[in-house]
Design an enzyme around this catalytic site. Structure first.
Site, PDB file in Angstrom:
ATOM      1  CD  GLU A 102      -2.921  -1.016   0.503  1.00 46.75           C
ATOM      2  OE1 GLU A 102      -3.126  -0.017  -0.094  1.00 46.75           O
ATOM      3  OE2 GLU A 102      -3.559  -2.256   0.025  1.00 46.75           O
ATOM      4  CB  CYS A 124      -1.214   7.489   1.385  1.00 49.71           C
ATOM      5  SG  CYS A 124      -2.859   6.976   2.031  1.00 49.71           S
TER       6      CYS A 124
HETATM    7  P1  NAD Z   1       8.374   4.672   4.803  1.00 50.41           P
HETATM    8  O1  NAD Z   1       8.349   3.904   3.598  1.00 50.41           O
HETATM    9  O2  NAD Z   1       9.574   5.574   5.270  1.00 50.41           O
HETATM   10  O3  NAD Z   1       8.319   3.597   6.344  1.00 50.41           O
HETATM   11  C1  NAD Z   1       7.129   2.769   6.243  1.00 50.41           C
HETATM   12  C2  NAD Z   1       7.555   1.775   7.317  1.00 50.41           C
HETATM   13  O4  NAD Z   1       8.688   0.929   6.765  1.00 50.41           O
HETATM   14  C3  NAD Z   1       7.933   2.043   8.584  1.00 50.41           C
HETATM   15  O5  NAD Z   1       7.630   1.090   9.673  1.00 50.41           O
HETATM   16  C4  NAD Z   1       9.529   2.068   8.622  1.00 50.41           C
HETATM   17  O6  NAD Z   1      10.256   1.726   9.601  1.00 50.41           O
HETATM   18  C5  NAD Z   1       9.539   0.816   7.669  1.00 50.41           C
HETATM   19  N1  NAD Z   1      10.907   0.722   6.869  1.00 50.41           N
HETATM   20  C6  NAD Z   1      11.607   1.968   6.355  1.00 50.41           C
HETATM   21  N2  NAD Z   1      12.759   1.343   5.841  1.00 50.41           N
HETATM   22  C7  NAD Z   1      12.802  -0.070   5.614  1.00 50.41           C
HETATM   23  C8  NAD Z   1      13.303  -0.973   4.892  1.00 50.41           C
HETATM   24  N3  NAD Z   1      14.497  -0.626   4.116  1.00 50.41           N
HETATM   25  N4  NAD Z   1      12.982  -2.226   4.853  1.00 50.41           N
HETATM   26  C9  NAD Z   1      11.607  -2.616   5.627  1.00 50.41           C
HETATM   27  N5  NAD Z   1      11.142  -1.666   6.394  1.00 50.41           N
HETATM   28  C10 NAD Z   1      11.496  -0.391   6.261  1.00 50.41           C
HETATM   29  O7  NAD Z   1       6.997   5.453   5.056  1.00 50.41           O
HETATM   30  P2  NAD Z   1       6.524   6.557   5.901  1.00 50.41           P
HETATM   31  O8  NAD Z   1       7.487   7.911   5.715  1.00 50.41           O
HETATM   32  O9  NAD Z   1       6.379   6.028   7.295  1.00 50.41           O
HETATM   33  O10 NAD Z   1       4.898   6.891   5.389  1.00 50.41           O
HETATM   34  C11 NAD Z   1       4.830   7.891   4.166  1.00 50.41           C
HETATM   35  C12 NAD Z   1       4.561   7.062   2.930  1.00 50.41           C
HETATM   36  O11 NAD Z   1       3.615   6.134   3.280  1.00 50.41           O
HETATM   37  C13 NAD Z   1       4.032   8.043   1.850  1.00 50.41           C
HETATM   38  O12 NAD Z   1       4.587   7.661   0.784  1.00 50.41           O
HETATM   39  C14 NAD Z   1       2.546   7.695   1.978  1.00 50.41           C
HETATM   40  O13 NAD Z   1       1.824   7.951   0.648  1.00 50.41           O
HETATM   41  C15 NAD Z   1       2.525   6.335   2.155  1.00 50.41           C
HETATM   42  N6  NAD Z   1       1.301   5.906   2.619  1.00 50.41           N
HETATM   43  C16 NAD Z   1       0.484   4.922   2.245  1.00 50.41           C
HETATM   44  C17 NAD Z   1      -0.807   4.572   2.432  1.00 50.41           C
HETATM   45  C18 NAD Z   1      -1.691   3.533   1.733  1.00 50.41           C
HETATM   46  O14 NAD Z   1      -2.690   3.253   2.519  1.00 50.41           O
HETATM   47  N7  NAD Z   1      -1.497   3.479   0.286  1.00 50.41           N
HETATM   48  C19 NAD Z   1      -1.201   5.038   3.752  1.00 50.41           C
HETATM   49  C20 NAD Z   1      -0.449   5.641   4.460  1.00 50.41           C
HETATM   50  C21 NAD Z   1       0.986   6.233   3.808  1.00 50.41           C
END
Ligand code: NAD
Length: 479
Positions: A221, A255
């Site tokens: 997502e 998002c």
């Molecule tokens: P992010 O991708 O930086 O982090 C998300 C999660 O992934 C966190 O728990 C983080 O610790 C973990 N993570 C980070 N690097 C990782 C790696 N290399 N391997 C495994 N896990 C890792 O995202 P964010 O900054 O927390 O959230 C913002 C983003 O999320 C935006 O792009 C937004 O559009 C998206 N988002 C999507 C939805 C949806 O439902 N489609 C909902 C909310 C947010």
């Protein structure tokens, strides 16, 4: 207790792996949970949220620096409770096996929904409650156990979630793993039975790569640039109010937030004027207004400022809507006024990167096709929004653009409709969940066929081939 990584303790791959094996063993030993057991788990999740709603909303606000308590109660805690209740109400029906007609007389065929086992959940910071409990609703409904890795950017909320989950669930039902990117890397490499990740497109690629090592199926997502196209036929004031209601909700850190707007050239001036008055009504002040949310951390604050500097340097007009002209420069506060960016060009970061903040670039178009072409030149978004009353344009948005969802005359509302599958397409995600779709995503749809007493369908395949086989071949080869 079902918490790994408490008090910033580093978690090892072995620890996560061991906990996962314990959960997998419990799944195999205990078999698929009954309807009653699943309802009990959903009830415990509801109780956890109802009893701790204020503490959770306060933790989220503390993590953000300031996040409107109302916004958290409405769209994070409240929507989680609504989703869990919807799941409870429909679960018995979703669990029913589905029967299908079979071409072979006397056989019966059905699809039996089986739990997958243990599902990994990696969640982001922006809606830390619903983006944990939304997936958990479907995961529990489908009879699975879950291991959750919430975001390190909301440390208080993640720690509180872990405590509360440990109080309400056995560690073999749900375990929470606390930690940042490094822990996320170890987590996503585990041999889960399914992995759902909500977060950025760039991290989504790492997750998919890590999951591929164990052929773990993923639901991703992700984010992206969700466009709003405003038609010449749109009632402009209504459109502006609805767009800015969502754009300013949680300061655009959503998002599904409208990422940029495409307006007819001759409507630009009116759009800007209406935007100024809409913001002044919703947020007469910003600095000490607790209903106006801060940017989550310094890195994201700097990122958003860099988009504005880039736009200014490349010739855009940046219109900050700050009704009282307050000084928002205090970097501790991390508040950015709702900001329109006009005279934008395609080389600006505001038209290239997902914004995820209260900045709204406005691009003008002269013909509707131009607007459609612009949307199609960017990666496929999570949602596309259209304001207007022109049925031909509706159709064009539906058929000529590809996005996770389309909303007409509003933005984002579809996310609250549990029966609509929620997910992206292409760069905005893979797979979907919510409601019945969530139940299916976290289930294995097992095909079951019971042969008839005579086993007629088996006979044409039995050598030596003769009249019967040739008759079946003849019937199959008819046009
Ligand atoms: P992010 O991708 O930086 O982090 C998300 C999660 O992934 C966190 O728990 C983080 O610790 C973990 N993570 C980070 N690097 C990782 C790696 N290399 N391997 C495994 N896990 C890792 O995202 P964010 O900054 O927390 O959230 C913002 C983003 O999320 C935006 O792009 C937004 O559009 C998206 N988002 C999507 C939805 C949806 O439902 N489609 C909902 C909310 C947010």
């Amino acid at each position: 207790m079902g918490i790994l990584g408490k008090d910033n303790e580093a978690v090892s791959a072995q620890q996560i792996g061991h906990a996962l094996q314990q959960m997998k063993k419990a799944h195999l030993d205990e078999g698929p949970p009954s309807l009653e057991k699943r309802l009990d788990r959903l009830d415990r999740a509801i109780t956890l949220l109802v009893e701790n709603s204020s503490a959770l909303a306060q933790a989220v606000s503390d993590d953000f620096g300031n996040r409107s308590i109302e916004q958290t109660l409405l769209a994070d805690v409240g929507s989680s409770i609504a989703t869990l209740k919807h799941t409870k109400a429909h679960l018995a029906q979703w669990m029913q096996a589905q029967s299908f007609d079979s071409p072979f007389p006397g056989t019966t065929t059905r699809v039996h929904y089986q739990p997958l086992g243990v599902v990994g959940v990696v969640s982001p910071w922006n809606f830390p409650i619903i983006l944990a409990f939304g997936p958990l609703a479907g995961i529990i409904a489908a009879g699975n156990r879950a291991m959750l890795k919430p975001s390190e950017l909301t440390p208080r909320t993640s720690a509180l979630l872990a405590e509360l989950i440990a109080q309400h669930f056995d560690e073999r039902e749900i375990t929470v793993v606390l930690g940042g990117k490094d822990t996320g890397t170890l987590f996503s490499a585990q041999p889960f039975d399914h992995l759902i990740f909500t977060g950025s497109t760039s991290v989504g690629k790492h997750i998919m790569r890590a999951a591929a090592q164990n052929l773990v199926p993923v639901t991703l997502e992700l984010g992206g640039k969700s466009p709003v196209i405003i038609s010449r036929s749109a009632p402009l004031q209504t459109a502006v109010q609805r767009i800015l209601t969502v754009k300013t909700f949680s300061a655009g850190q959503i998002c599904l937030s409208p990422d940029y707007v495409l307006v007819p050239e001759d409507a630009l001036e009116a759009f800007v004027a209406l935007a100024k008055s809409a913001i002044a009504q919703m947020y007469p002040s910003l600095k000490d207004n607790q209903q106006y949310t801060s940017i989550i951390n310094p890195a994201n604050f700097e990122r958003l400022q860099s988009y504005l500097s880039d736009a200014r340097a490349k010739g855009a007009k940046v219109i900050e809507i700050n009704p009282l002209n307050e000084d928002l420069s205090d970097s501790q506060l991390r508040k950015i006024a709702p900001t329109l960016v006009v005279d934008v060009t395609d080389d600006m970061l505001v038209l290239q990167e997902e914004i995820f903040g209260p900045i709204l670039p406005i691009k003008t178009y002269s013909t509707f096709s131009e607007a459609i072409d612009f949307v199609n030149q960017l990666p496929r978004p999570l949602a596309a929004y259209y304001f207007g009353e022109n049925p031909k344009e509706h159709q064009q948005v539906l058929e000529r653009t590809t996005s996770g969802a389309v909303v007409i005359n509003d933005v984002m509302t579809h996310v609250f409709v549990d029966d609509l599958p929620f997910g992206g397409v292409g760069y905005s995600g893979i797979g979907a969940y919510h409601g019945a779709q969530g139940f299916k995503t976290f289930s294995h749809a097992k095909s079951v066929l019971v042969q008839s007493a005579g086993g007629e369908s088996n006979l044409p395949m039995r050598a030596p081939y003769g009249e019967l086989t040739n008759a079946v071949i003849d019937s199959l080869l008819q046009s």
